[in-house]
Design a protein around this motif. Structure first.
Motif, PDB file in Angstrom:
ATOM      1  N   UNK A 103       5.804   7.794  -9.736  1.00  0.00           N
ATOM      2  CA  UNK A 103       5.787   8.446  -8.433  1.00  0.00           C
ATOM      3  C   UNK A 103       6.202   7.491  -7.320  1.00  0.00           C
ATOM      4  N   UNK A 104       5.839   6.215  -7.462  1.00  0.00           N
ATOM      5  CA  UNK A 104       6.137   5.237  -6.420  1.00  0.00           C
ATOM      6  C   UNK A 104       7.482   4.547  -6.617  1.00  0.00           C
ATOM      7  N   UNK A 105       8.158   4.831  -7.715  1.00  0.00           N
ATOM      8  CA  UNK A 105       9.373   4.088  -8.046  1.00  0.00           C
ATOM      9  C   UNK A 105      10.488   4.296  -7.033  1.00  0.00           C
ATOM     10  N   UNK A 106      10.748   5.531  -6.651  1.00  0.00           N
ATOM     11  CA  UNK A 106      11.890   5.836  -5.793  1.00  0.00           C
ATOM     12  C   UNK A 106      11.497   6.829  -4.710  1.00  0.00           C
TER      13      UNK A 106
ATOM     14  N   UNK B 215      18.653  12.299  -5.300  1.00  0.00           N
ATOM     15  CA  UNK B 215      18.541  12.878  -6.635  1.00  0.00           C
ATOM     16  C   UNK B 215      19.848  13.607  -6.960  1.00  0.00           C
ATOM     17  N   UNK B 216      20.245  13.560  -8.213  1.00  0.00           N
ATOM     18  CA  UNK B 216      21.456  14.275  -8.600  1.00  0.00           C
ATOM     19  C   UNK B 216      22.605  13.329  -8.865  1.00  0.00           C
ATOM     20  N   UNK B 217      23.801  13.922  -9.013  1.00  0.00           N
ATOM     21  CA  UNK B 217      24.966  13.150  -9.414  1.00  0.00           C
ATOM     22  C   UNK B 217      25.722  12.574  -8.241  1.00  0.00           C
ATOM     23  N   UNK B 218      26.970  12.221  -8.509  1.00  0.00           N
ATOM     24  CA  UNK B 218      27.809  11.619  -7.489  1.00  0.00           C
ATOM     25  C   UNK B 218      27.676  10.122  -7.486  1.00  0.00           C
ATOM     26  N   UNK B 219      28.682   9.414  -6.966  1.00  0.00           N
ATOM     27  CA  UNK B 219      28.668   7.946  -7.007  1.00  0.00           C
ATOM     28  C   UNK B 219      27.519   7.335  -6.220  1.00  0.00           C
TER      29      UNK B 219
ATOM     30  N   UNK C 153      23.344   7.279 -10.746  1.00  0.00           N
ATOM     31  CA  UNK C 153      24.567   6.476 -10.746  1.00  0.00           C
ATOM     32  C   UNK C 153      24.323   5.104 -10.112  1.00  0.00           C
ATOM     33  N   UNK C 154      23.556   5.069  -9.035  1.00  0.00           N
ATOM     34  CA  UNK C 154      23.287   3.788  -8.363  1.00  0.00           C
ATOM     35  C   UNK C 154      22.441   2.882  -9.244  1.00  0.00           C
ATOM     36  N   UNK C 155      21.480   3.435  -9.952  1.00  0.00           N
ATOM     37  CA  UNK C 155      20.646   2.660 -10.872  1.00  0.00           C
ATOM     38  C   UNK C 155      21.509   2.046 -11.968  1.00  0.00           C
ATOM     39  N   UNK C 156      22.395   2.861 -12.547  1.00  0.00           N
ATOM     40  CA  UNK C 156      23.260   2.344 -13.608  1.00  0.00           C
ATOM     41  C   UNK C 156      24.223   1.303 -13.060  1.00  0.00           C
TER      42      UNK C 156
ATOM     43  N   UNK D 214      15.928   7.504 -18.268  1.00  0.00           N
ATOM     44  CA  UNK D 214      16.193   7.808 -16.871  1.00  0.00           C
ATOM     45  C   UNK D 214      15.691   6.669 -16.001  1.00  0.00           C
ATOM     46  N   UNK D 215      16.128   6.573 -14.738  1.00  0.00           N
ATOM     47  CA  UNK D 215      15.641   5.477 -13.899  1.00  0.00           C
ATOM     48  C   UNK D 215      14.124   5.375 -13.834  1.00  0.00           C
ATOM     49  N   UNK D 216      13.441   6.493 -13.651  1.00  0.00           N
ATOM     50  CA  UNK D 216      11.978   6.418 -13.560  1.00  0.00           C
ATOM     51  C   UNK D 216      11.363   6.016 -14.894  1.00  0.00           C
ATOM     52  N   UNK D 217      11.852   6.589 -15.988  1.00  0.00           N
ATOM     53  CA  UNK D 217      11.301   6.237 -17.307  1.00  0.00           C
ATOM     54  C   UNK D 217      11.552   4.774 -17.623  1.00  0.00           C
TER      55      UNK D 217
END
Length: 324
Positions: free
Chosen positions: A15-18, A107-111, A116-119, A158-161
């Motif tokens: 919950x606090x991650x992002x 949240x969601x796609x796009x650059x 995408x930013x996490x990756x 996923x980023x949170x996981x």
């Protein structure tokens, strides 16, 4: 009080991650050598000066609306901090670095989306660590990054996981993970759990925003180069696309963090990616009309180091070899 469970801890960390927010604000923290680090956190004009380790302090700036404002505020605060801590004879600690704070993205796609930013932050990580290596010793060009040599380029999930798994499994100073404590020992209280998560220093951390910690301390005013390159590659839409294209294939590379720490840009895979991303960063800053001194600093670093497959660590190694 209800005892915290392992599942509740994971939910709290997730919950606090992002805090999903569009890119725009930029923050930075720069470690500086200090003969006498301040005993307590000291207010500067914009941010704060605090002790980091023995003989090392940190100047941390506030979230600023854009790269130019961030760099200007940091320059003022660093100038204010120097009389409080300066001693030209103090060596730079091996652990000293430069951290950049950027919005998590939406949240969601796009650059510029969160996933995408996490990756992208992760695939850029070892390339930038190699390009800014500046703590040579014992066979490494970056002793600081050597501690990360066993990390994958991109953690699974996923980023949170991914962040929850890292936080739960990372050892504390006594070598125990949160997961071990929940399963084999009395559960840690909430305050201790939060301290543990806050103390973690991976290359990319989830602090509500993204904290990117991949650059070693740079000499002089060189701290501005990694801040500018990192912020531009993540926040400029075209630069983000160019950087993703230049680094996506690195996810499957073996031992990339070890190679970044040991070989830096003498590794041909890292060197090729570094050339592409530095050119993309410079092009984006030119499109944005960034101040000429900043563009010149990026161009000088690119020509002096990146295009020659060198880093500041190589300068230190060359001087050591000449004196031997």
């Amino acid at each position: 009080m209800t005892q915290l469970t392992e599942q509740a801890a994971e939910l709290l960390i997730a919950d606090q991650a992002f805090a999903p927010t569009p890119p725009g604000f930029v923050g930075a923290a720069v470690d500086v050598p200090a003969a006498t680090p301040p005993a307590e956190r000291t207010r500067l004009r914009h941010g704060f000066l605090a002790a980091r380790w023995a003989r090392t302090a940190v100047v941390s700036g506030p979230p600023s609306p854009g790269l130019t404002v961030c760099l200007s505020r940091m320059a003022e605060d660093l100038e204010l901090a120097r009389p409080m801590i300066a001693d030209p004879g103090v060596p730079v600690a091996d652990g000293a670095g430069i951290r950049v704070a950027l919005e998590a993205g939406l949240e969601g796609g796009g650059p510029l989306g969160l996933t995408r930013r996490w990756q992208l932050a992760h695939t850029l990580g070892p390339v930038l660590a190699a390009a800014f290596a500046n703590t040579p010793g014992a066979g490494w060009r970056s002793v600081r990054q050597a501690a990360r040599r066993h990390l994958p380029v991109l953690p699974p999930g996923t980023p949170r996981a991914a962040w929850v798994a890292y936080a739960m499994d990372a050892p504390d100073p006594r070598g125990r993970s949160l997961r071990t404590r929940f399963r084999e020992e009395p559960a840690p209280p909430l305050a201790e759990l939060l301290r543990h998560v806050g103390s973690l220093r991976p290359p990319v951390a989830a602090r509500g925003h993204l904290e990117i910690d991949v650059a070693d301390h740079q000499p002089g005013e060189g701290w501005q180069v990694p801040v500018a390159v990192i912020a531009t590659l993540l926040d400029d839409p075209q630069a983000a696309l160019d950087a993703a294209a230049a680094t996506a294939h690195l996810i499957g590379e073996r031992d990339l963090w070890e190679r970044a720490a040991r070989a830096a840009l003498t590794d041909p895979v890292l060197a090729a990616a570094a050339r592409e991303i530095f050119i993309a960063a410079y092009a984006a800053l030119a499109r944005q009309g960034a101040p000429r001194p900043l563009r010149d600093a990026i161009a000088d670093y690119t020509e002096r180091y990146v295009l020659r497959a060198r880093t500041p660590a190589d300068d230190i190694l060359d001087r050591s070899a000449a004196q031997a």
